[in-house]
Design a protein around this motif. Structure first.
Motif, PDB file in Angstrom:
ATOM      1  N   LEU A  94     -41.016   0.126  30.527  1.00 15.17           N
ATOM      2  CA  LEU A  94     -41.568  -1.008  31.424  1.00 15.17           C
ATOM      3  C   LEU A  94     -42.941  -0.226  32.016  1.00 15.17           C
ATOM      4  O   LEU A  94     -44.211  -0.738  31.156  1.00 15.17           O
ATOM      5  CB  LEU A  94     -41.387  -1.415  32.406  1.00 15.17           C
ATOM      6  N   PHE A  95     -43.441   1.090  32.043  1.00 19.93           N
ATOM      7  CA  PHE A  95     -44.360   1.463  32.392  1.00 19.93           C
ATOM      8  C   PHE A  95     -45.446   1.436  31.352  1.00 19.93           C
ATOM      9  O   PHE A  95     -46.647   1.563  31.382  1.00 19.93           O
ATOM     10  CB  PHE A  95     -44.148   3.107  32.445  1.00 19.93           C
ATOM     11  N   LEU A  96     -45.071   1.816  29.671  1.00 22.18           N
ATOM     12  CA  LEU A  96     -45.671   1.757  28.312  1.00 22.18           C
ATOM     13  C   LEU A  96     -46.479   0.267  27.971  1.00 22.18           C
ATOM     14  O   LEU A  96     -47.119   0.558  28.275  1.00 22.18           O
ATOM     15  CB  LEU A  96     -45.133   2.644  27.414  1.00 22.18           C
ATOM     16  N   VAL A  97     -45.241  -0.326  28.841  1.00 22.37           N
ATOM     17  CA  VAL A  97     -46.176  -1.456  27.755  1.00 22.37           C
ATOM     18  C   VAL A  97     -47.334  -2.067  28.564  1.00 22.37           C
ATOM     19  O   VAL A  97     -48.242  -2.883  28.634  1.00 22.37           O
ATOM     20  CB  VAL A  97     -45.108  -3.278  28.330  1.00 22.37           C
ATOM     21  N   PHE A  98     -46.986  -1.586  30.522  1.00 26.92           N
ATOM     22  CA  PHE A  98     -48.014  -2.038  30.710  1.00 26.92           C
ATOM     23  C   PHE A  98     -49.550  -0.473  31.089  1.00 26.92           C
ATOM     24  O   PHE A  98     -50.281  -1.655  31.618  1.00 26.92           O
ATOM     25  CB  PHE A  98     -48.146  -1.439  32.665  1.00 26.92           C
ATOM     26  N   TYR A  99     -49.204  -0.173  30.627  1.00 27.65           N
ATOM     27  CA  TYR A  99     -49.929   0.362  30.312  1.00 27.65           C
ATOM     28  C   TYR A  99     -51.072   0.753  29.200  1.00 27.65           C
ATOM     29  O   TYR A  99     -52.247   0.930  29.139  1.00 27.65           O
ATOM     30  CB  TYR A  99     -50.144   2.351  29.881  1.00 27.65           C
ATOM     31  N   PHE A 100     -50.104   0.045  27.693  1.00 25.16           N
ATOM     32  CA  PHE A 100     -51.064  -0.071  26.956  1.00 25.16           C
ATOM     33  C   PHE A 100     -51.763  -1.475  27.318  1.00 25.16           C
ATOM     34  O   PHE A 100     -52.687  -1.643  26.674  1.00 25.16           O
ATOM     35  CB  PHE A 100     -50.153  -0.664  26.368  1.00 25.16           C
ATOM     36  N   ILE A 101     -51.243  -2.174  28.298  1.00 28.18           N
ATOM     37  CA  ILE A 101     -52.259  -3.835  28.595  1.00 28.18           C
ATOM     38  C   ILE A 101     -53.341  -3.115  28.773  1.00 28.18           C
ATOM     39  O   ILE A 101     -54.360  -3.720  28.662  1.00 28.18           O
ATOM     40  CB  ILE A 101     -51.295  -4.603  28.918  1.00 28.18           C
ATOM     41  N   PHE A 102     -53.036  -2.293  29.968  1.00 29.62           N
ATOM     42  CA  PHE A 102     -54.687  -1.821  30.780  1.00 29.62           C
ATOM     43  C   PHE A 102     -55.730  -1.571  29.859  1.00 29.62           C
ATOM     44  O   PHE A 102     -56.526  -1.060  30.249  1.00 29.62           O
ATOM     45  CB  PHE A 102     -53.799  -0.448  31.386  1.00 29.62           C
ATOM     46  N   VAL A 103     -54.997  -0.075  28.440  1.00 28.20           N
ATOM     47  CA  VAL A 103     -55.525   0.534  27.627  1.00 28.20           C
ATOM     48  C   VAL A 103     -56.458  -0.714  27.217  1.00 28.20           C
ATOM     49  O   VAL A 103     -57.381  -0.297  26.595  1.00 28.20           O
ATOM     50  CB  VAL A 103     -54.944   1.530  27.137  1.00 28.20           C
ATOM     51  N   PHE A 104     -55.805  -1.655  26.732  1.00 26.93           N
ATOM     52  CA  PHE A 104     -56.441  -2.507  25.376  1.00 26.93           C
ATOM     53  C   PHE A 104     -57.504  -3.244  26.101  1.00 26.93           C
ATOM     54  O   PHE A 104     -58.070  -3.715  25.926  1.00 26.93           O
ATOM     55  CB  PHE A 104     -55.475  -3.513  24.565  1.00 26.93           C
ATOM     56  N   PHE A 105     -57.329  -3.484  27.578  1.00 28.41           N
ATOM     57  CA  PHE A 105     -57.801  -4.312  28.404  1.00 28.41           C
ATOM     58  C   PHE A 105     -59.020  -3.610  28.075  1.00 28.41           C
ATOM     59  O   PHE A 105     -60.706  -4.187  27.889  1.00 28.41           O
ATOM     60  CB  PHE A 105     -57.726  -4.368  29.769  1.00 28.41           C
ATOM     61  N   ASN A 106     -58.942  -2.513  28.576  1.00 28.54           N
ATOM     62  CA  ASN A 106     -60.604  -1.268  28.923  1.00 28.54           C
ATOM     63  C   ASN A 106     -61.728  -1.396  27.474  1.00 28.54           C
ATOM     64  O   ASN A 106     -61.753  -1.404  27.502  1.00 28.54           O
ATOM     65  CB  ASN A 106     -59.714  -0.407  28.883  1.00 28.54           C
ATOM     66  N   ILE A 107     -60.463  -0.563  26.178  1.00 32.76           N
ATOM     67  CA  ILE A 107     -61.021  -0.658  25.196  1.00 32.76           C
ATOM     68  C   ILE A 107     -61.811  -2.396  24.700  1.00 32.76           C
ATOM     69  O   ILE A 107     -63.331  -1.998  24.281  1.00 32.76           O
ATOM     70  CB  ILE A 107     -60.278  -0.255  24.359  1.00 32.76           C
ATOM     71  N   TYR A 108     -61.201  -3.426  24.666  1.00 39.63           N
ATOM     72  CA  TYR A 108     -62.197  -4.387  24.321  1.00 39.63           C
ATOM     73  C   TYR A 108     -63.476  -4.788  25.592  1.00 39.63           C
ATOM     74  O   TYR A 108     -64.213  -4.560  24.909  1.00 39.63           O
ATOM     75  CB  TYR A 108     -60.831  -5.508  25.493  1.00 39.63           C
TER      76      TYR A 108
END
Length: 87
Positions: free
Chosen positions: A12-26
């Motif tokens: 679950l942490f990884l899922v939320f982290y990847f959402i955060f990462v892609f949000f930031n990169i976008y």
């Protein structure tokens, strides 16, 4: 109960982290001032995230995730007197 249950919060942490990462990169790519600095920051961010995931995967592979947990022994450590009587 096996200790593989601890992988659920990690996933679950990884899922939320990847959402955060892609949000930031976008947002960095679309709304930041374009240039070598932005590309360098995004590249360092992605490489750093990949390195953390790689090390994490290597460390997690060392465990035997099929081992069981004795819940009653853990309860005895934290609650020496029985709160609820056995059925």
């Amino acid at each position: 109960m096996t200790i593989s249950l601890f992988l659920i919060p990690y996933a679950l942490f990884l899922v939320f982290y990847f959402i955060f990462v892609f949000f930031n990169i976008y947002h960095l790519k679309h709304f930041a001032i374009g240039g070598a600095g932005t590309t360098a920051v995004v590249s360092i961010y992605v490489v750093g995230t990949g390195a953390i995931l790689f090390v994490s995967a290597i460390l997690l592979m060392e465990f035997d995730w099929s081992q069981s947990i004795d819940v009653e022994a853990i309860q005895q450590v934290f609650f020496p007197e029985r709160i609820i009587s056995p059925l």
